[in-house]
Design an enzyme around this catalytic site. Structure first.
Site, short mmCIF file in Angstrom:
data_model
loop_
_atom_site.label_atom_id
_atom_site.label_comp_id
_atom_site.label_asym_id
_atom_site.label_seq_id
_atom_site.Cartn_x
_atom_site.Cartn_y
_atom_site.Cartn_z
N ASP A 32 -7.61 4.16 10.46
CA ASP A 32 -7.19 3.01 9.19
C ASP A 32 -8.29 3.75 7.80
O ASP A 32 -9.26 2.89 7.73
CB ASP A 32 -7.33 1.93 8.84
N ARG B 208 0.99 -1.33 0.18
CA ARG B 208 -0.31 0.51 -0.04
C ARG B 208 1.21 1.49 -0.49
O ARG B 208 0.64 2.22 -0.85
CB ARG B 208 -1.07 0.31 1.24
N TYR B 209 2.31 1.52 0.98
CA TYR B 209 2.77 2.34 1.33
C TYR B 209 4.03 2.31 0.25
O TYR B 209 3.96 1.44 -0.09
CB TYR B 209 3.15 2.54 2.18
N CYS C 222 -4.29 -17.67 14.26
CA CYS C 222 -3.76 -17.07 15.26
C CYS C 222 -3.98 -18.19 17.05
O CYS C 222 -4.27 -18.95 16.58
CB CYS C 222 -4.85 -15.12 15.54
N ARG D 276 7.02 0.27 1.94
CA ARG D 276 7.30 -1.03 2.52
C ARG D 276 5.31 -1.59 2.23
O ARG D 276 4.96 -1.55 1.68
CB ARG D 276 6.29 -0.61 4.20
N ARG E 61 -9.34 -8.21 9.82
CA ARG E 61 -8.99 -9.76 8.38
C ARG E 61 -9.76 -10.74 8.68
O ARG E 61 -9.74 -12.17 8.78
CB ARG E 61 -7.33 -10.40 8.42
N CYS F 97 -11.68 -8.76 14.53
CA CYS F 97 -10.88 -8.89 13.87
C CYS F 97 -10.75 -7.96 12.22
O CYS F 97 -12.32 -8.65 11.52
CB CYS F 97 -10.25 -10.31 13.56
N LYS G 255 -3.76 5.07 7.03
CA LYS G 255 -3.51 4.72 8.65
C LYS G 255 -3.40 6.59 8.22
O LYS G 255 -2.37 6.60 7.75
CB LYS G 255 -2.43 4.38 9.67
N ASP H 206 -12.39 0.41 12.81
CA ASP H 206 -12.20 -0.77 11.76
C ASP H 206 -14.12 -1.09 11.05
O ASP H 206 -15.03 -1.74 11.69
CB ASP H 206 -11.34 -1.88 10.77
N CYS I 135 -9.88 -12.37 17.77
CA CYS I 135 -10.61 -11.23 18.72
C CYS I 135 -11.97 -11.12 17.69
O CYS I 135 -11.88 -10.89 16.45
CB CYS I 135 -9.05 -9.66 18.65
S1 SF4 Z 1 -7.17 -9.48 15.51
FE1 SF4 Z 1 -6.90 -10.79 14.23
S2 SF4 Z 1 -4.91 -10.98 13.27
FE2 SF4 Z 1 -4.99 -9.97 15.02
S3 SF4 Z 1 -4.32 -11.52 16.64
FE3 SF4 Z 1 -6.84 -10.89 16.61
S4 SF4 Z 1 -7.68 -12.66 15.50
FE4 SF4 Z 1 -5.55 -12.46 14.29
#
Ligand code: SF4
Ligand SMILES: [Zn+2]
Length: 565
Positions: free
Chosen positions: A388, A170-171, A183, A174, A192, A190, A395, A351, A187
């Site tokens: 973001d 994107r940048y 993971c 980097r 993603r 998340c 960001k 997000d 979370c």
């Molecule tokens: S935010 Fe998403 S990618 Fe990051 S640790 Fe939590 S579940 Fe995994």
């Protein structure tokens, strides 16, 4: 004084005796010092959280849920045991927590985002508190299934901006390298969730090779962020092979790891892993703590190992309603972080991603938190609050206003207390001489992405949205008598506008094209300011695909390769 008769016997001279006495005294003093030191208790730094001890005098440990009370420490402290004993369904979780109806609903939803929680992490939750901040991050609620305005599956357009699967470029300099979808725990908010947790979407060695191949071909990339999922959940050998693959690419300067493993599974940060990481410096790591309750003695020891292995440790938090949407929680969090030598790096606005509706706060809450941090605590402890950009703009930092007003020689500022002051500007300023600055002369190319800096540096005068010129011609395809393109060529600025107006539209610049080699510095080129003239045909551009036309080294922007017509 000794008897002189001794001298007469010739046994020892007076000087010899004095020397031996001095030696004896020295030895006696050293012995006394050693005895005193042995009698004193050794110095223990009680402020170092990595050295915290429990009531039994052994290294402190955090709470363990009764379900696992009988598990030997040897297993409990083994990261492989923790990973293979994660809890993921209603029945198991119910043995640890007293679930609410809404949690049952969330855990029973058929299409829910993956649930998996390490025994260590779920043990930190108060089983009777439905609002426990750790609980809210990992136990789904029925509300998670609700749609909200502007919700997207991939709100940051990561998959759209990836030249090969899992590599988001994107940048300019980097990339984000997604190496796994797995993971240690998941979370609920998340970003993603579209791929994370889903083994069918996972990246394999072939994907890693394609990612590395893209990086080998893209010398503009100097910084790679390994994320996922979480790279530290990969088999150690596979993870190391990725690090080695990156280190074999000479233009990659720094590697960063983004990981929540030290939060969910601090046992993973063992000596073996640190010994591996040390081999691939310069290596940085960024963690993800959202609440002070997550910083346990186990975490402190894990972070201590990382810092001793030479990795600078940062943290990014997500602003989450019901978890950390409070100035005082955030303050406690950043204080705990810096105490553990973790530098707060970003505070993210949540997000617009599916499943996160009930976690979102107004942006004003984030600004209020920043107002409560800046000035109220150490600068080191203040993260940058960012949104973001939905749609993939990267960001964008946001903060309260500190600049109140300005004139042509003064700015008016306010501090965190409301103290208002003025800064007198210098009446004259010897401007930086780009022509003699070797850094200006050998700057990295940012193909198509110089942005607002490009405006400031005189590369161009304005930035147009795509299709701007077409819309403003209102269907008139032929220039009429008042439309001489030279009218809109700014004298002394940039290159592209004059040409663009003459050709009827701006060339669309694309990022990600291979950067052309940077020209060697040359301060000797004589300045040549060519006045605009519609009669001169534009010479062939001397820039590569995706690169913006720039003035030659040492050349004022006015001539800009003669492209100002
Ligand atoms: S935010 Fe998403 S990618 Fe990051 S640790 Fe939590 S579940 Fe995994
Ligand atoms: Zn509060």
């Amino acid at each position: 004084m000794r008897s002189p008769s001794l001298h007469g016997h010739g046994c020892r001279t007076h000087e010899e005796r004095a020397r031996l006495d001095a030696q004896e005294i020295k030895t006696a003093v050293a012995r006394q010092d050693a005895e005193r030191a042995a009698a004193e208790p050794p110095f223990v730094n009680r402020r170092d959280p990595a050295l915290a001890v429990g009531p039994d005098g052994r290294p402190a440990v955090s709470r363990r849920a009764p379900l696992w009370a009988d598990i030997p420490d040897e297993n409990w402290n083994d990261w492989r045991w923790q990973l293979s004993h994660r809890v993921n369904d209603l029945e198991e979780i119910e043995q640890v927590l007293n679930l609410t109806d809404e949690e049952r609903e969330g855990l029973s939803a058929p299409d829910k985002f993956r649930v998996d929680i390490t025994p260590y992490f779920i043990s930190l939750i108060d089983p009777d508190d439905p609002n426990d901040p750790i609980r809210r991050q990992v136990i789904p609620l029925g509300r998670e299934q609700q749609a909200f305005t502007a919700m997207m599956e991939d709100s940051l357009a990561e998959d759209r901006h990836s030249p090969v699967p899992g590599l988001v470029h994107r940048y300019p300099d980097r990339v984000l390298m997604l190496v796994t979808t797995q993971c240690a725990s998941y979370c609920r908010y998340c970003t993603r969730s579209r791929i994370v947790g889903d083994p069918t979407q996972n990246f394999n060695r072939k994907d890693h090779e394609a990612q590395l191949d893209y990086l080998r071909r893209t010398p503009q990339v100097r910084d790679v962020l390994i994320s996922g999922g979480d790279g530290l959940t990969l088999a150690p050998k596979l993870f190391e092979s990725i690090l080695r693959g990156l280190r074999e690419i000479s233009h990659i300067e720094i590697i960063r790891i983004g990981s929540r493993v030290p939060v969910f599974l601090p046992q993973r940060i063992d000596d073996e892993l640190c010994a591996t990481l040390e081999k691939y410096h310069p290596l940085w790591i960024n963690l993800h703590f959202n609440h002070p309750n997550e910083i346990t003695p186990e975490v402190s020891r894990a972070v201590d190992k990382l810092t001793k292995a030479g990795l600078p440790v940062g943290n990014q938090s997500v602003l989450l309603a019901g978890v950390n949407d409070c100035v005082h929680i955030q303050r406690a969090l950043v204080h705990r972080l810096v105490e553990n030598r973790i530098r707060p790096y970003y505070l993210y606005q949540c997000d617009l991603v599916e499943g996160s509706g009930h976690f979102r706060t107004p942006v004003g809450k984030g600004l209020e938190i920043m107002e409560g941090l800046r000035g109220h605590t150490s600068g080191y402890a203040v993260p940058t609050y960012v949104i973001d950009a939905p749609g993939g703009g990267g960001k964008i930092p946001v903060m309260p206003n500190y600049l109140i007003s300005y004139s042509d020689h003064k700015v008016v500022l306010r501090n965190y207390e409301g103290y208002i002051t003025t800064y007198e500007e210098p009446p004259t300023y010897d401007r930086h001489d780009e022509a003699s600055c070797r850094f200006c002369q050998s700057q990295r190319a940012e193909p198509g992405q110089s942005g607002v800096l490009g405006l400031l540096e005189g590369e161009r005068m304005w930035i147009e949205p795509k299709g701007f010129s077409e819309i403003h011609t209102r269907g008139n395809t032929e220039a009429h008598r008042l439309q001489d393109p030279s009218k809109w060529v700014p004298f002394g600025v940039g290159a592209i506008e004059g040409q663009a107006q003459a050709a009827g539209q701006l060339r669309v610049l694309e990022g990600g094209d291979p950067a052309p080699p940077v020209a060697p510095p040359s301060a000797a080129t004589p300045p040549a300011v060519a006045p605009p003239s519609a009669a001169t045909p534009p010479p062939k551009p001397e820039y590569g695909p995706g690169e913006e036309p720039r003035p030659r080294d040492g050349e004022p922007t006015g001539s800009a390769h003669g492209e100002l017509l």
